[in-house]
Design a protein around this motif. Structure first.
Motif, PDB file in Angstrom:
ATOM      1  N   TYR A  92      64.211  58.250  -8.112  1.00 44.68           N
ATOM      2  CA  TYR A  92      64.677  58.751  -6.819  1.00 44.68           C
ATOM      3  C   TYR A  92      65.895  57.932  -6.416  1.00 44.68           C
ATOM      4  N   GLU A  93      66.646  58.454  -5.489  1.00 40.28           N
ATOM      5  CA  GLU A  93      67.877  57.788  -5.052  1.00 40.28           C
ATOM      6  C   GLU A  93      67.533  56.412  -4.462  1.00 40.28           C
ATOM      7  N   GLU A 200      54.339  65.164 -13.248  1.00 40.24           N
ATOM      8  CA  GLU A 200      55.036  65.632 -12.052  1.00 40.24           C
ATOM      9  C   GLU A 200      54.975  67.155 -11.942  1.00 40.24           C
ATOM     10  N   SER A 255      53.566  60.829  -2.301  1.00 39.91           N
ATOM     11  CA  SER A 255      54.952  60.568  -1.900  1.00 39.91           C
ATOM     12  C   SER A 255      55.610  59.490  -2.742  1.00 39.91           C
ATOM     13  N   HIS A 257      57.153  59.769  -5.380  1.00 42.76           N
ATOM     14  CA  HIS A 257      58.422  60.226  -5.931  1.00 42.76           C
ATOM     15  C   HIS A 257      59.559  60.145  -4.924  1.00 42.76           C
ATOM     16  N   HIS A 258      59.236  59.760  -3.677  1.00 40.73           N
ATOM     17  CA  HIS A 258      60.310  59.532  -2.711  1.00 40.73           C
ATOM     18  C   HIS A 258      60.604  58.050  -2.546  1.00 40.73           C
ATOM     19  N   ALA A 261      61.691  55.701   0.882  1.00 36.39           N
ATOM     20  CA  ALA A 261      62.224  56.682   1.833  1.00 36.39           C
ATOM     21  C   ALA A 261      61.097  57.465   2.493  1.00 36.39           C
ATOM     22  N   ALA A 262      59.933  57.480   1.848  1.00 36.19           N
ATOM     23  CA  ALA A 262      58.796  58.194   2.438  1.00 36.19           C
ATOM     24  C   ALA A 262      58.298  57.487   3.687  1.00 36.19           C
ATOM     25  N   ARG A 267      50.696  57.863   0.982  1.00 42.20           N
ATOM     26  CA  ARG A 267      51.196  57.606  -0.363  1.00 42.20           C
ATOM     27  C   ARG A 267      50.369  58.321  -1.418  1.00 42.20           C
TER      28      ARG A 267
END
Ligand SMILES: Cc1cc2nc3c(=O)[nH]c(=O)nc-3n(C[C@H](O)[C@H](O)[C@H](O)COP(=O)(O)OP(=O)(O)OC[C@H]3O[C@@H](n4cnc5c(N)ncnc54)[C@H](O)[C@@H]3O)c2cc1C
Lengths: 954, 416
Positions: A92-93, A200, A255, A257-258, A261-262, A267
């Motif tokens: 993720y970013e 995923e 979450s 995969h975020h 940022a989540a 989670r």
């Protein structure tokens, strides 16, 4: 490892969407759809971790949960997660990760020097040394070197949920077999199917297939799954445990995969699954081959090389070589060539391979080295060269050197291990299948079946020739467990020292005990052990798999039940009034009760003293609602209670109350309380506050297990009634002011009597009993009327100087009076005679629970600890509950102080205790010991305040 | 027996460790032994060792149905302490703790006993009172015990939840500094190696299927590998005690339940002591490998299934995360269970029995690992002299008939 400038077409990533991330302080770019591992590989990052024991440099080696090398410290602060598998972390970013178990970093770890001492550190070397002067001298050093990631030091900002689900069929794994199973079973619309996959997205192995047919089959199947109402698909969900009664546990990553940022989002979700039938379609995991220096970065599972190519579009190397003992790797190699990946050679230890495969490989321009093994690997931080030898025969000695081969990636395949962990956890038996050299499900113990590769059904024959380690060369550098640095020589050493059971070998070498729990090392380890001990593999056996299948956050097991929700607590009916009155709340069992009501600036002891004085001189009000209230009813209720209590219940009249002691089978006092007779066949038991539930269970046990012929029902009405204790010389006057129909005058309502009627327009039950020594009314009204009764009494009492008092003040008052509190002034040995109830036992004509035990020799042993009062001899002396009474020689314990308070009414310490032979030693002096201090005390009759009990009848 | 030492490790390194001898033999059972021990756990192996070492009886067999050390000895959380409540218990366990302190050198096997200190936490006023009584008991008996305040505890266990939002407030606690953890496998292997060296036959994969009793005396045992004659049998089979004793017609007051343990993935050192608490029921320590080792209460129903079920796992880990919130993102790596043998008073039974020549060691329940040295020594003595060792006189089987319980369960709450 080569940097990939451009992703191959058909990959399941989105090259148009770049994501920036950091690893070990450097910034890189990946693309949407990458895992952290694939992104690192795309950037040519070769070394991503260090091994546990020797700090060897390690690169990505797998592509899923079997990964043993690419363990990273993910994120920091509260979001920090040690030992995250880079292969399982979706990119993720802004992702931040660091290599672990290295200093200053995994690229150049100073502890890498440990590798030089490998010889000195064979399996379990620590058991053979570090004994002088003792282990602790050495331990600090060893401890610091061990461990992997770093435990977070700030609280987890995210949450975890739990959910229960029932399903007729649970399909674990949404690859081809799992999808087929789900579609087949869901044809019956009444059958609820739960389809679960850990990746995923669904698709399993199909996700890594380049074949157009596979891709369209998957699309079609997923469309169908979506169309079926009776299929629930859970992705990012790993089934972790398989328990008795077809209960499964699974973890859904909601979450992750975020990343951070989540924020504070949920989670993970922990699923408790109650399954009718389970289908395990969990696939298989490829096995590494065991050869010298097979742990060098760049050496990977063939299946991983395949997946990085087809799924993530990575070429990985410029010269990729395959090394195998079975056909599956050939097919992979051919597929890769088709995709444009530079596969330069296949090394196969088998002397002969199916001609069609050979033909196709040659056509693809791949050099073939049959009957050849890799006997060493070279390279500094990554793989550069392989050293080859020809094999004399299968599993045999080496024949001749076969030169070297330059390469930068080695894709290896030693065969496949069906993922049978859950099957084994469910109690199912496994059998060894020689032809494929793997364990497959044999006999189920619960309603479970395995399908597809999990069941050893491989799409095409493997034609495998096992080679558990490379013959003819030292086993010392042939890695089996990459994570914990277990080599083939370690297993041989174990066997040499007669650790020949698999379990012994596992523990002796730690093979399979690392974070991947042996997913790639177990079977190889078995094979080496079998060779070393000259037994066939089935005779060596396999270890039992234990949950969790894949490591699972502790937070997920806890769920939301933390802080205030950790265990339910009960609030008193008049809780709001106590808060308003400034109560100091504490936990008493499940109840939160006022210990006392300190005024601003007032110390706890001063508050208790003030409250106690008020009760003795005027009146106090206590929320006594937790008082146990068990209703016992039925034609045999009286008989039942007579058997349960030491006291005679036969003669208890309607409207009267009697103090009672309850014993367990061993004759030990477990509860005391007041039994009220409401009607001939209806009784109310007031147990101690903490005892309501356990005594209820105790009664039920006797009714349900022993005396099934008695017609009795027991109900726990504790929380249905609010009970307020109004106590003190003015209590009667206060109660009389309230609007009610019960005559509370001295003449009409005596001590240990009970009345029912109405108060403030509500039904009420009033008992005159006393735990303070003052006239007391224990007034019960329906729980929801508790607050208004409290307020009414406080108001009516105001002119009389009423104060609210807490439970600790009650304890002080009853200690002044010498009333024992079962549980505090008794222990696990106290029998009725120790409390002065020996006479009552003798007088009771009937049998009762515990009676037999009382007549055992132990009941009349000298030195029994008996209930007594204690008077400290020095003026102003204090003591605490928990102090001991010493024997005459001062050497050992002869009793304890069980209750001790400073009495404001007597202005000195009042104390109770249980002391050896106290009943015969009244007046004797004893030594009290606490915190190194000794004090003198005298054994006295309990109850120094108002010993004649005049207040009670006032 | 080749000595283990740093020097010999170096010496063998030169030959690639290819010359290390076997740790023990794998003998065939003989037709007759002077003493047969059933159960190759820590207690059985230690008993055999002390029979040979201290009682001079070397014609001894240990019969183990699986692999030695594979029962509870290889499944526990390896906590040793001697801070019991009653003097009978403390005397026994203090003797055992002392043996642990020197075991490495005595048996020439590094069992990695690390005396990290064992801290008990109290979470309510009432618990604190009981703790005071308990701590004073330990002090009166001359065993080390340090009462700790809330602040001292916060400093000793920085990861402990001291927040006002914690469900329960830490009131205080006490620490036994000499308590600690060791390697359970090493203890079993150390005794096995030492016993074998003295001539004891350790026979694995040999299940006892029957006991031959005639005229109220033991005559022999039947096993999956044939019959063996003997006059004396010592039983040390933990969770299987009731089943084996029944072979001699003896009914034991023992309940078998599954007790679970679990470990997290390894992390760098972050937890310095063993911390336990009866109320928020779990206990935690960190192994040398870096795993957090976690235990709690037994599964709630009697069982022989060495697995453990989910609700108990959840309850234990729930307590762990409530007490140590930062462990939330650590991952559970492995969970397992063992069948523990629980007596009504939670105290052990080391005793003669109504059958002459049949001696038992059971009731070790959730806390018999720490007792292995003293348990072995006293059972060996009891077998050799047909008379209880003074340390175990209070722990005889007939105490239940007499009501002379040593009720540690009621006294202290936890017993690991
Ligand atoms: C999860 C867990 C955590 C624990 N934690 C601690 C702790 O921290 N500290 C502590 O002091 N204690 C602890 N204990 C308790 C401790 O492990 C045991 O009390 C102790 O190991 C018992 O040793 P043993 O030799 O009596 O039994 P075991 O080690 O169980 O040995 C008994 C042996 O008898 C064998 N056997 C059974 N039946 C037969 C037969 N018919 N024939 C032949 N052999 C047979 C079994 O295979 C087994 O190997 C724990 C226990 C568990 C399960």
């Amino acid at each position: 490892m080569k940097r990939t400038a451009q992703r191959l077409p058909h990959a399941r990533v989105d090259p148009g969407k770049t994501l920036r991330f950091r690893f070990d302080g450097r910034t890189y770019e990946g693309v949407a759809g990458d895992s952290l591992a694939s992104a690192l590989l795309a950037n040519g990052v070769g070394v991503v971790g260090r091994s546990f024991k020797l700090h060897r440099p390690r690169g990505v080696f797998g592509c899923g949960k079997e990964e043993a090398n690419a363990l990273v410290q993910l994120e920091s602060g509260g979001y920090s997660e040690p030992n995250a598998r880079a292969t399982l972390v979706p990119l993720y970013e802004g992702l931040e990760a660091r290599g672990q178990n290295a200093w200053p970093n995994v690229r150049s770890d100073v502890f890498g020097a440990l590798g030089v001492f490998k010889r000195l550190l064979p399996a379990s070397f620590y058991y053979k040394t570090f004994m002088w002067p003792n282990w602790q001298r050495w331990e600090g050093l060893v401890r610091r070197l061990a461990g992997l990631g770093i435990a977070p030091t700030s609280a987890d900002p995210q949450k975890y949920l739990k959910q229960n689900v029932h399903a007729d069929v649970v399909v674990v794994g949404a690859g081809r077999s799992g999808l087929e199973a789900a579609l087949a079973t869901s044809r019956d619309p009444a059958c609820r199917v739960l389809l679960i996959d850990e990746q995923e997205e669904p698709g399993g192995g199909l996700l890594a297939s380049p074949a157009a047919a596979d891709r369209s089959w998957l699309e079609e199947a997923l469309r169908e799954v979506a169309a079926r109402d009776n299929i629930t698909l859970l992705c990012r969900t790993t089934v972790n445990g398989y328990y008795d009664n077809n209960v499964l546990a699974a973890l859904e990553r909601l979450s992750n995969h975020h990343g951070p940022a989540a924020g504070g989002a949920v989670r993970e979700r922990f699923w408790r699954i109650f399954a009718g039938r389970v289908v395990l379609a969990t696939g298989a995991i490829e096995r590494p081959l065991v050869f010298p220096n097979n742990d060098r970065p760049g050496i990977m599972l063939a299946s991983a090389v395949r997946e990085y190519c087809h799924r993530y579009g990575l070429t990985l190397g410029e010269r990729i070589v395959f090394y195998t003992n079975n056909d599956s790797a050939w097919r992979t190699a051919l597929e890769l060539v088709d995709a444009g990946v530079p596969v330069v050679a296949i090394i196969d230890l088998r002397p002969a391979v199916e001609s069609e495969l050979r033909q196709r490989a040659r056509e693809a321009g791949i050099a073939l080295h049959l009957g050849t093994v890799v006997t060493d690997t070279r390279g500094r931080s990554g793989l550069r060269r392989l050293v080859l030898h020809r094999l004399a025969g299968p599993g045999d000695a080496l024949e001749a050197p076969a030169g070297t081969l330059d390469c930068d990636v080695l894709a290896m395949s030693g065969g496949w291990t069906p993922t049978v962990h859950l099957y084994s956890q469910s109690g199912g038996l496994l059998a060894y299948r020689d032809s494929d050299a793997c364990f497959v499900p044999e006999r189920a113990h619960q309603a479970v079946t395995a399908v597809g590769r999990a069941n050893g059904e491989f799409a095409a024959p493997l034609n495998l020739q096992p080679q558990w380690l490379t013959p003819g060369v030292s086993a010392e550098h042939q890695w089996v467990d990459f994570q914990y640095d277990v080599t083939a020589s370690d297993i041989q050493l174990a066997a040499r020292e007669n650790f020949v059971s698999v379990e012994h070998v596992k523990r002796y070498t730690t093979n399979g005990m690392s974070v991947d729990q042996g997913k790639t090392s177990n079977v190889n380890g078995l094979g080496i052990l079998a060779l070393a001990t000259g037994r066939p593999i089935p005779e060596v056996g396999t270890t039992r798999f234990r949950p969790p299948y894949h490591p699972t956050s502790l937070g997920a097991y806890a769920g939301i039940e933390l802080g205030a929700l950790y265990t339910p607590f009960q609030q008193l009916p008049a809780h709001a009034a106590h808060v308003a009155a400034g109560a100091l709340f504490e936990d008493y069992g499940a109840w939160q009760r006022p210990a006392c009501y300190p005024r601003p600036g007032e110390e706890e002891e001063a508050a208790m003293a003030r409250e106690a004085r008020a009760v003795r001189s005027a009146v106090g009000l206590l929320d006594y609602s937790p008082l146990g209230k068990l209703e016992v009813r039925g034609p045999d209720a009286r008989e039942f209670l007579n058997r349960m209590y030491l006291n005679n219940i036969r003669t208890l009249e309607v409207g009267a109350a009697r103090y009672g002691l309850m014993l367990n089978e061993a004759g030990i006092v477990i509860d005391d309380g007041v039994v009220v007779c409401l009607a001939r066949d209806h009784f109310l038991l007031h147990t101690t506050s903490g005892g309501a539930t356990t005594i209820h269970q105790h009664l039920e046990e006797w009714l349900q297990c022993e005396w099934t012929d008695l017609e009795v029902i027991v109900g726990n009405a504790t929380t249905q009634w609010a009970t307020l204790m109004l106590s003190g010389p003015k209590a009667r006057a206060v109660l009389a002011q309230l609007d009610g129909d019960i005559d509370v005058s001295r003449e009409a309502f005596g001590h240990m009597q009970y009345r029912e009627g109405r108060l403030l327009g509500q039904p009420c039950r009033i008992l005159r009993a006393s735990f303070t020594g003052e006239v007391s009314f224990e007034i019960s009204v329906p729980a929801n009327c508790g607050l208004s009764l409290w307020e009414a009494l406080m108001q009516a009492g105001e002119p009389h100087g009423i104060v609210p008092f807490g439970i600790e003040t009650l304890m002080l008052l009853r200690t002044e009076k010498g009333y024992p509190h079962v549980g505090a002034d008794t222990d696990g040995n106290t029998m009725p005679q120790d409390l002065g109830w020996g006479g009552a036992v003798a007088n009771k004509p009937d049998d009762f629970v515990g009676r037999r035990s009382l007549s055992q020799p132990v009941g009349s042993d000298p030195g029994r600890f008996q209930f007594t009062g204690l008077e400290l001899l020095e003026a102003d002396a204090r003591t605490v509950s928990g102090a001991h009474i010493l024997t005459a020689d001062g050497e050992s314990t002869a009793g304890y102080v069980t209750s001790a308070f400073h009495s404001p009414n007597l202005n000195r310490t009042v104390a109770l205790g249980i002391v050896a032979d106290a009943r015969d030693r009244q007046g004797e002096e004893v030594t009290v010991f606490y915190a190194g201090q000794r004090q003198r005390a005298r054994l006295i009759k309990p109850g120094v305040y108002d010993p004649a009990g005049e207040a009670l009848n006032g | 027996m080749e000595k283990y030492s740093g020097f010999n490790l170096l010496k063998h390194a030169l030959t690639g460790h290819r010359r290390w001898p076997r740790s023990w033999r794998s003998p065939e059972p003989k037709p007759r032994y002077d003493v047969v021990i059933i159960g190759g756990g820590g207690h059985g192996l230690a008993t055999a060792y002390y029979l040979a070492k201290e009682q001079g009886i070397t014609n001894v067999a240990v019969l183990e149905k699986g692999w030695l050390g594979g029962g509870n000895t290889g499944r526990n959380t390896a906590v040793s302490r001697s801070n019991y409540f009653y003097p009978e218990s403390t005397r026994f366990f203090e003797h055992s703790l002392k043996r642990f302190e020197t075991m490495g050198r005595d048996l020439n096997y590094n069992i990695m006993f690390s005396q990290v200190g064992l801290l008990n936490l109290a979470f309510s006023r009432h618990e604190l009172e009981i703790f005071r009584r308990w701590a004073t008991a330990i002090q009166v008996q001359g065993v080390d015990c340090q009462v700790m305040s809330r602040d001292e505890i916060a400093a000793a266990v920085p990861l402990l939840n001291m927040s006002p939002h914690a469900r329960y407030r830490v009131y205080g606690g006490f620490m036994q500094r000499r308590g600690g953890i060791s390697r359970h496998d090493a203890v079993a292997w150390a005794y096995a190696r030492a016993a074998d060296n003295l001539g004891v036959d350790i026979i694995q994969n040999c299940e006892v299927t029957g006991l031959e009793v005639g005229d109220g005396r033991i005559r022999g045992v039947k096993t999956s590998r044939g019959a063996i004659r003997t006059d004396k049998v010592g039983m040390a089979v933990a969770g299987h005690s009731t089943a084996v004793a029944a072979m001699a017609g003896i009914k034991l007051p023992i309940v078998s339940q599954c007790l679970q343990a679990m470990v997290s993935e390894p992390v760098k050192p972050c937890f310095d002591h063993v911390v336990m608490s009866p109320m928020v029921h779990c206990y935690v320590s960190q192994s040398d490998r870096g795993e957090l080792v976690i235990g709690g209460g037994a599964d709630t129903h009697p069982s022989y299934g060495q697995r453990g079920n989910l609700p108990t796992t959840e309850a234990v880990l729930n307590a762990v995360v409530e007490m140590y919130p930062t462990f939330s993102r650590l991952k559970l790596m492995r969970q397992w269970g063992g069948i523990v043998d629980i007596a009504p008073d939670s105290s052990p039974i080391v005793s003669k029995t109504p059958v002459t020549g049949f001696y038992i060691s059971t009731g070790w329940g959730t806390g018999g690992y720490k007792a292995i040295p003293a348990g072995g020594e006293t059972l060996a003595h009891t077998i050799a002299h047909d008379r209880p060792h003074p340390l175990v006189e209070p722990f005889s089987l007939d105490r239940f008939a007499q009501g002379r319980l040593v009720d540690e369960g009621a006294a202290a709450g936890v017993a690991h």
